[in-house]
Design an enzyme around this catalytic site. Structure first.
Site, short mmCIF file in Angstrom:
data_model
loop_
_atom_site.label_atom_id
_atom_site.label_comp_id
_atom_site.label_asym_id
_atom_site.label_seq_id
_atom_site.Cartn_x
_atom_site.Cartn_y
_atom_site.Cartn_z
N HIS A 120 0.82 -1.21 0.00
CA HIS A 120 0.00 0.00 0.00
C HIS A 120 0.86 1.27 0.00
O HIS A 120 0.68 2.16 -0.84
CB HIS A 120 -0.92 0.00 1.23
CG HIS A 120 -1.71 1.26 1.39
ND1 HIS A 120 -2.94 1.43 0.80
CD2 HIS A 120 -1.45 2.42 2.07
CE1 HIS A 120 -3.40 2.64 1.10
NE2 HIS A 120 -2.52 3.25 1.88
N HIS A 135 3.67 7.31 -1.70
CA HIS A 135 4.20 8.54 -1.12
C HIS A 135 5.69 8.72 -1.38
O HIS A 135 6.33 9.55 -0.74
CB HIS A 135 3.89 8.59 0.37
CG HIS A 135 2.42 8.57 0.65
ND1 HIS A 135 1.57 9.55 0.18
CD2 HIS A 135 1.65 7.69 1.33
CE1 HIS A 135 0.33 9.27 0.57
NE2 HIS A 135 0.35 8.16 1.26
N LYS A 176 -9.29 13.29 -11.36
CA LYS A 176 -8.16 14.05 -10.84
C LYS A 176 -7.94 13.63 -9.40
O LYS A 176 -8.84 13.75 -8.57
CB LYS A 176 -8.42 15.56 -10.90
CG LYS A 176 -8.69 16.11 -12.29
CD LYS A 176 -7.44 16.16 -13.13
CE LYS A 176 -7.74 16.73 -14.51
NZ LYS A 176 -6.59 16.65 -15.41
N LYS A 278 -11.19 29.27 -8.23
CA LYS A 278 -11.60 30.40 -7.39
C LYS A 278 -12.90 30.10 -6.65
O LYS A 278 -13.00 30.31 -5.43
CB LYS A 278 -11.75 31.66 -8.25
CG LYS A 278 -12.14 32.89 -7.46
CD LYS A 278 -12.15 34.13 -8.33
CE LYS A 278 -13.40 34.20 -9.18
NZ LYS A 278 -13.51 35.50 -9.88
N ASP A 362 -20.00 37.86 -8.63
CA ASP A 362 -18.69 37.98 -9.28
C ASP A 362 -18.71 39.15 -10.26
O ASP A 362 -17.94 39.19 -11.21
CB ASP A 362 -18.35 36.67 -9.99
CG ASP A 362 -16.87 36.55 -10.33
OD1 ASP A 362 -16.04 37.08 -9.57
OD2 ASP A 362 -16.54 35.94 -11.37
N LYS A 402 -17.73 40.13 -4.80
CA LYS A 402 -16.39 40.47 -5.28
C LYS A 402 -16.14 41.97 -5.25
O LYS A 402 -16.98 42.76 -5.67
CB LYS A 402 -16.16 39.94 -6.69
CG LYS A 402 -14.75 40.26 -7.21
CD LYS A 402 -14.40 39.48 -8.44
CE LYS A 402 -14.94 40.11 -9.71
NZ LYS A 402 -14.44 39.41 -10.91
N GLU A 435 -8.21 41.41 -6.09
CA GLU A 435 -9.56 40.87 -5.91
C GLU A 435 -9.76 40.23 -4.54
O GLU A 435 -8.87 39.55 -4.02
CB GLU A 435 -9.86 39.84 -7.00
CG GLU A 435 -11.20 39.15 -6.86
CD GLU A 435 -11.40 38.08 -7.91
OE1 GLU A 435 -11.54 38.45 -9.10
OE2 GLU A 435 -11.41 36.88 -7.57
#
Length: 533
Positions: A120, A135, A176, A278, A362, A402, A435
């Site tokens: 593992h 890792h 991902k 964001k 925004d 924003k 921002e």
């Protein structure tokens, strides 16, 4: 020399050692050991930016000595990372060569690793959606060569000890996964795990790597390692920065915003845009607040359209919000959205009949930056937003609006102080711009008893905070999503008249336990229906 200067000496140049011994703060690099001094000992070097462990037939060994405040620094025993990358990786020992070429079981038997969870921790578990183990850099190299996935590093600082990468499965290109790792020589890692006490259930272990203590988490069962992994460094995985209370109580004069990293860009993993990061980081921050999340929560998103005719912010909000939440968005331009209702047109003409629980804006007017003269409060869409908060935001509701150096409004700063909690939040992916999001949590309106600071002063305080604070540019948190989903906290919705708001009710508003509005069906959006559940 200036006392703050650190001088680097090369011992291959005559006289360097003598000058090193008389310098207050200095580093000496030598390929020979200096008797009587402790050194950082590295057994590889860099040649034309490529790591090498031998020159000719001789091994590369560097000795690094340090003087600080006129004293020699005693170096502690440490393991060292090897300076390799995924693209430049080459094995540096027989054990590493065996790891890349041998069968898993045979390798474990050869080196006596049956009790240490190598299957593992190092070989890696890719049988589940979430990657297990892997890792060490060599772990990724082995499985990538087998064609199981592709690897993309995303840490900006190449000299970091603990690195992170984005892994995409070959059979699922949309996936991902984030993986944290170190490039430790496999022989050293085996020495580390064989020194561990396995008679524990869980334990935080300090491992000295590159002369610094790194915390690794050890989990065992029946004196066998189940997993062993480096803990994330919180600063690098922070979704953003919120304005501290200390800066809110200043009385600064408005200056120009002068960021040390202005305009810098962060490299994003393939398929992820800045707007997605964001909004994800904004949602991650809102998860840490007392945001009211009732059943059938009402959310309004202004300025939804992105540059490509889609609404990435609404997509993130839709994924973040509870499934029964009602999301309405708006933009001046035509766009495609994942919202339940979309309204195209100027927000100032957007008629809202019902009250909402969360407003996300925004909106930005680029022309505000080109106005000559002083940087003063702007009206425009801020007038609509201020009116919305006063008239159409539920008591107990929240906002994220924003602002920038030039796009801001005095009255909005004063209105935001009528929330139980407020701050300005800067997402980590956007710290190279002025921002920020004005965050207001649990609206109290006229029932707020706090002193209100002038909005002009508060914007000056915000700019002062930005100018005086170094903020790391990072998107790392976007890949750390197990707890991303906003969960319903069963906030109560009641429709009370003003005379019925006693101290107990206001106390519930402050704690994020109550919303005051009508709880009927959301009206007047039937002509703009986009998605059907």
């Amino acid at each position: 020399l200036d006392s703050e200067v650190v001088t680097c000496f090369d011992n291959s140049i005559a006289g360097s050692f003598e000058r090193f011994t008389t310098t207050r703060d200095a580093v000496l690099i030598s390929n020979n050991a200096v008797k009587g001094l402790s050194a950082i000992k590295l057994q590889y070097g860099l040649l034309n930016d490529l790591p090498v462990s031998t020159v000719g037939n001789k091994p590369v060994t560097w000795y690094i000595y340090v003087r600080k405040n006129g004293e020699y620094v005693e170096q502690i025993d440490s393991y060292y990372t090897q300076g390799r990358t995924f693209e430049t990786f080459k094995p540096r020992s027989t054990m590493e060569e065996d790891f890349l070429s041998m069968d898993t079981t045979l390798f474990i038997q050869k080196y006596g690793l049956e009790d240490y969870g190598f299957e593992h921790v190092v070989f890696g578990d890719v049988s589940k959606t979430t990657i297990g183990g892997m890792h060490l850099l060599i772990s990724q190299v082995r499985l990538a060569k087998m064609g199981l996935f592709s690897v993309q590093e995303f840490m900006n600082n190449s000299d970091s000890t603990l690195k992170s990468c984005c892994i995409t499965y070959a059979d699922d290109p949309s996936s991902k996964n984030v993986c944290t790792y170190m490039d430790i020589l496999l022989d050293d890692f085996v020495t580390i795990i064989k020194s561990l006490d396995l008679n524990v259930v869980s334990k935080v272990v300090d491992v000295i790597v590159d002369c610094k203590a790194w915390k690794w988490m050890l989990w065992c069962e029946n004196s066998h390692i189940k997993t062993f992994y480096p803990q994330l460094q919180s600063a690098e995985w922070n979704p953003g920065y919120s304005m501290p209370t200390l800066y809110k109580i200043q009385r600064m004069c408005l200056e120009r915003c002068n960021l040390y990293n202005y305009g810098a860009q962060v490299k994003l993993p393939d398929g992820i845009t800045t707007n997605v990061v964001k909004y994800t980081q904004l949602c991650q921050y809102l998860n840490t607040t007392t945001l009211c999340v009732p059943h059938k929560m009402r959310v309004l998103h202004l300025g939804a359209a992105g540059a490509s005719g889609v609404a990435p912010g609404s997509t993130v909000l839709r994924r973040w919000l509870p499934d029964d939440a009602i999301l309405v968005d708006n933009d001046l331009r035509d766009y495609v959205s994942d919202a339940d209702f979309s309204v195209t047109g100027d927000c100032t003409s957007l008629y809202i009949e019902d009250k909402f629980d969360l407003l996300v804006s925004d909106l930005y007017d680029g022309s505000t930056k080109s106005i000559d003269g002083e940087n003063t409060s702007k009206d425009g869409f801020f007038t609509y937003i201020n009116g919305f908060i006063k008239e159409k935001l539920s008591l107990g509701g929240s906002v994220a609006i924003k602002i920038t150096e030039f796009s801001w409004n005095k009255d909005l700063y004063e209105l935001i102080q009528r929330f139980e909690y407020w701050t300005v939040f800067c997402t980590s992916v956007n710290t190279s711009s002025s921002e920020g999001f004005l965050i207001g949590i649990n609206y109290l309106g006229p029932y707020c008893d706090k002193a209100i600071v002038d909005g002009n002063i508060m914007h000056a305080n915000y700019i002062f905070w930005r100018n005086s604070t170094i903020m790391a540019l990072s998107h790392n948190s976007v890949l750390d999503t197990p707890k991303f989903k906003c969960r319903c906290n069963n906030a109560l919705i009641v429709n009370l008249k003003e005379k019925e708001l006693n101290e107990m009710v206001i106390g519930l508003l402050r704690k994020g336990k109550l919303l005051i509005r009508n709880n009927g069906k959301l009206l007047n959006f039937g002509n703009h229906f986009v998605n059907t559940p």
